[in-house]
Design a protein around this motif. Sequence first.
Motif, PDB file in Angstrom:
ATOM      1  N   PHE A   1       0.847  -1.186   0.000  1.00  0.00           N
ATOM      2  CA  PHE A   1       0.000   0.000   0.000  1.00  0.00           C
ATOM      3  C   PHE A   1       0.889   1.245   0.000  1.00  0.00           C
ATOM      4  CE2 PHE A   1      -2.350  -3.116   2.835  1.00  0.00           C
ATOM      5  CZ  PHE A   1      -3.226  -3.541   1.854  1.00  0.00           C
ATOM      6  N   SER A   2       0.253   2.404  -0.019  1.00  0.00           N
ATOM      7  CA  SER A   2       0.991   3.653   0.112  1.00  0.00           C
ATOM      8  C   SER A   2       1.615   3.745   1.496  1.00  0.00           C
ATOM      9  CB  SER A   2       0.052   4.853  -0.108  1.00  0.00           C
ATOM     10  OG  SER A   2      -0.496   4.809  -1.409  1.00  0.00           O
ATOM     11  N   TYR A   3       2.600   4.619   1.623  1.00  0.00           N
ATOM     12  CA  TYR A   3       3.258   4.793   2.922  1.00  0.00           C
ATOM     13  C   TYR A   3       2.271   5.365   3.942  1.00  0.00           C
ATOM     14  CZ  TYR A   3       7.669   3.859   0.570  1.00  0.00           C
ATOM     15  OH  TYR A   3       8.677   3.257  -0.130  1.00  0.00           O
ATOM     16  N   PRO A   4       2.348   4.913   5.193  1.00  0.00           N
ATOM     17  CA  PRO A   4       1.391   5.382   6.206  1.00  0.00           C
ATOM     18  C   PRO A   4       1.718   6.782   6.703  1.00  0.00           C
ATOM     19  CG  PRO A   4       2.999   3.923   7.211  1.00  0.00           C
ATOM     20  CD  PRO A   4       3.290   3.921   5.726  1.00  0.00           C
ATOM     21  N   ASN A   5       0.739   7.403   7.316  1.00  0.00           N
ATOM     22  CA  ASN A   5       0.928   8.695   7.988  1.00  0.00           C
ATOM     23  C   ASN A   5       0.985   8.445   9.488  1.00  0.00           C
ATOM     24  OD1 ASN A   5       0.760  10.349   5.631  1.00  0.00           O
ATOM     25  ND2 ASN A   5      -1.447   9.961   5.603  1.00  0.00           N
ATOM     26  N   LEU A   6       2.125   8.708  10.095  1.00  0.00           N
ATOM     27  CA  LEU A   6       2.237   8.576  11.534  1.00  0.00           C
ATOM     28  C   LEU A   6       3.365   9.467  12.022  1.00  0.00           C
ATOM     29  CD1 LEU A   6       4.050   5.270  12.520  1.00  0.00           C
ATOM     30  CD2 LEU A   6       3.834   5.990  10.164  1.00  0.00           C
ATOM     31  N   THR A   7       3.296   9.822  13.293  1.00  0.00           N
ATOM     32  CA  THR A   7       4.285  10.730  13.849  1.00  0.00           C
ATOM     33  C   THR A   7       4.991  10.088  15.033  1.00  0.00           C
ATOM     34  OG1 THR A   7       2.707  11.749  15.351  1.00  0.00           O
ATOM     35  CG2 THR A   7       2.947  12.753  13.167  1.00  0.00           C
ATOM     36  N   TYR A   8       6.216  10.461  15.209  1.00  0.00           N
ATOM     37  CA  TYR A   8       7.042   9.949  16.293  1.00  0.00           C
ATOM     38  C   TYR A   8       6.458  10.338  17.645  1.00  0.00           C
ATOM     39  CZ  TYR A   8      11.317   9.403  19.137  1.00  0.00           C
ATOM     40  OH  TYR A   8      12.229   9.044  20.092  1.00  0.00           O
ATOM     41  N   SER A   9       5.942  11.552  17.751  1.00  0.00           N
ATOM     42  CA  SER A   9       5.544  12.092  19.056  1.00  0.00           C
ATOM     43  C   SER A   9       4.342  11.373  19.664  1.00  0.00           C
ATOM     44  CB  SER A   9       5.233  13.589  18.935  1.00  0.00           C
ATOM     45  OG  SER A   9       4.187  13.796  18.005  1.00  0.00           O
ATOM     46  N   SER A  10       3.472  10.802  18.813  1.00  0.00           N
ATOM     47  CA  SER A  10       2.260  10.162  19.339  1.00  0.00           C
ATOM     48  C   SER A  10       2.332   8.644  19.253  1.00  0.00           C
ATOM     49  CB  SER A  10       1.042  10.650  18.544  1.00  0.00           C
ATOM     50  OG  SER A  10       1.180  10.303  17.181  1.00  0.00           O
ATOM     51  N   TYR A  11       3.541   8.105  19.219  1.00  0.00           N
ATOM     52  CA  TYR A  11       3.700   6.674  18.960  1.00  0.00           C
ATOM     53  C   TYR A  11       3.686   5.867  20.251  1.00  0.00           C
ATOM     54  CZ  TYR A  11       5.306   2.495  16.551  1.00  0.00           C
ATOM     55  OH  TYR A  11       5.386   1.242  16.016  1.00  0.00           O
ATOM     56  N   TRP A  12       2.765   4.922  20.321  1.00  0.00           N
ATOM     57  CA  TRP A  12       2.684   3.967  21.419  1.00  0.00           C
ATOM     58  C   TRP A  12       2.454   2.580  20.824  1.00  0.00           C
ATOM     59  CZ3 TRP A  12       3.245   5.371  26.574  1.00  0.00           C
ATOM     60  CH2 TRP A  12       3.237   6.749  26.826  1.00  0.00           C
ATOM     61  N   LEU A  13       3.006   1.554  21.460  1.00  0.00           N
ATOM     62  CA  LEU A  13       2.879   0.192  20.956  1.00  0.00           C
ATOM     63  C   LEU A  13       2.117  -0.670  21.961  1.00  0.00           C
ATOM     64  CD1 LEU A  13       3.518  -2.047  18.917  1.00  0.00           C
ATOM     65  CD2 LEU A  13       5.674  -2.430  20.159  1.00  0.00           C
ATOM     66  N   PRO A  14       0.876  -1.056  21.638  1.00  0.00           N
ATOM     67  CA  PRO A  14       0.134  -1.968  22.517  1.00  0.00           C
ATOM     68  C   PRO A  14       0.581  -3.424  22.299  1.00  0.00           C
ATOM     69  CG  PRO A  14      -1.336  -0.707  21.050  1.00  0.00           C
ATOM     70  CD  PRO A  14       0.043  -0.592  20.523  1.00  0.00           C
ATOM     71  N   VAL A  15       0.685  -4.169  23.383  1.00  0.00           N
ATOM     72  CA  VAL A  15       0.884  -5.623  23.342  1.00  0.00           C
ATOM     73  C   VAL A  15      -0.253  -6.209  24.158  1.00  0.00           C
ATOM     74  CG1 VAL A  15       2.400  -7.550  23.907  1.00  0.00           C
ATOM     75  CG2 VAL A  15       3.392  -5.378  23.118  1.00  0.00           C
ATOM     76  N   ASN A  16      -1.171  -6.889  23.476  1.00  0.00           N
ATOM     77  CA  ASN A  16      -2.406  -7.305  24.147  1.00  0.00           C
ATOM     78  C   ASN A  16      -2.888  -8.652  23.624  1.00  0.00           C
ATOM     79  OD1 ASN A  16      -3.563  -6.667  21.622  1.00  0.00           O
ATOM     80  ND2 ASN A  16      -3.897  -4.544  22.253  1.00  0.00           N
ATOM     81  N   GLY A  17      -4.136  -8.986  23.909  1.00  0.00           N
ATOM     82  CA  GLY A  17      -4.715 -10.243  23.453  1.00  0.00           C
ATOM     83  C   GLY A  17      -4.721 -11.295  24.542  1.00  0.00           C
TER      84      GLY A  17
END
Length: 349
Positions: free
Chosen positions: A41-57
């Motif tokens: 797909f096209s490159y995503p739009n995301l920013t460093y400042s609002s980046y969080w990584l959930p690990v769940n399930g």
Amino acid sequence: MNLSKPYLTTRSLQPENQETPIQFIKNNIISERLFFRRNHFSYPNLTYSSYWLPVNGHVRNPQLFSLQNIMSLPSKALTVVLECAGNKRSFFEPKVFGEQWEKGAISQGVWKGVPLKTLLQLAHIKEGALEVVVEGYDVGKRTDTDKVYSYARSLPIEKALHEDTLVAYEYNGGPIPFKHGFPLRLIVPQWYGMASVKWVKQITIVNRAFSGPFQTVDYVYYPKKDSDEGATPVTTMRVNSSIKKPLDREILTTGVHEINGIAWTGKGLIVKVEISTDSGQTWTEVKLRNKDQYSWIDWSYDWEVAEKGEYTILSKATDSHGRVQRKEPYWNRKGYGYNGIDRIKVKVE
């Protein structure tokens, strides 16, 4: 542009898919500028400042990691070769559909990050966990449906817990370049590149088989053209080699010429590379260098040729599990895992 330097070979622009000019690269660490690009797909739009990584399930203690959290955890750096499952697709006979990669959908460098195992242990996986699903921020419509999907893949729990499966944040000593997954991407040594999800958005542990389209429709070996009978998933890289020098259809003079290239595998180590300069009638074992666990090896041979004419040069690799590059590749209708004996033709004048 400096035309004396190699540059990427374009396969498509929307999405961007570009090939490493592997025949012209002498270093084993590929720069960002020349690392192959594979996108659905096209490159995503995301920013460093609002980046969080959930690990769940399927866990007892769901986590939400900031980049700072992740970068503060014990890390490791590994030199890893990444090969697109469609590398060399253009060489299949009969031809198959898809990006017509030649030899350059492969690159390698030094990836640094936190073992995925560390993040999973902090989340305390519940008993019965079967797979770990990694979802990227890249999203779009597939060609076979009007539905919108994000790129997501799963790993069996054993592979996810391997100490060298990384959530990486550095490439060659700097932040991962945006086009290669900034700020976090998965690195799965020894598996084809589709497993190394870029722009990681979320990690979910599940107690059932994941059925996303990039798991069960794409990246599956279909040995029959018109049915799904015998389908198996694409996982571990096959033993392979590529001739870098001379170039295919190059014109040479009589004398001594270096034949060189690379070889790699998804199991164990490359233990032998053989070349033939007479269309496979006879084979000669060549010199190997840099036998690292997850990287390609360089090989070379000094060829003395006294007679003019046309020559077919072949290369064939063997790994420590006894897997040998095939005389004929395993044909499959999506064109994955090509590992036929490499061949070029040259003319000596």
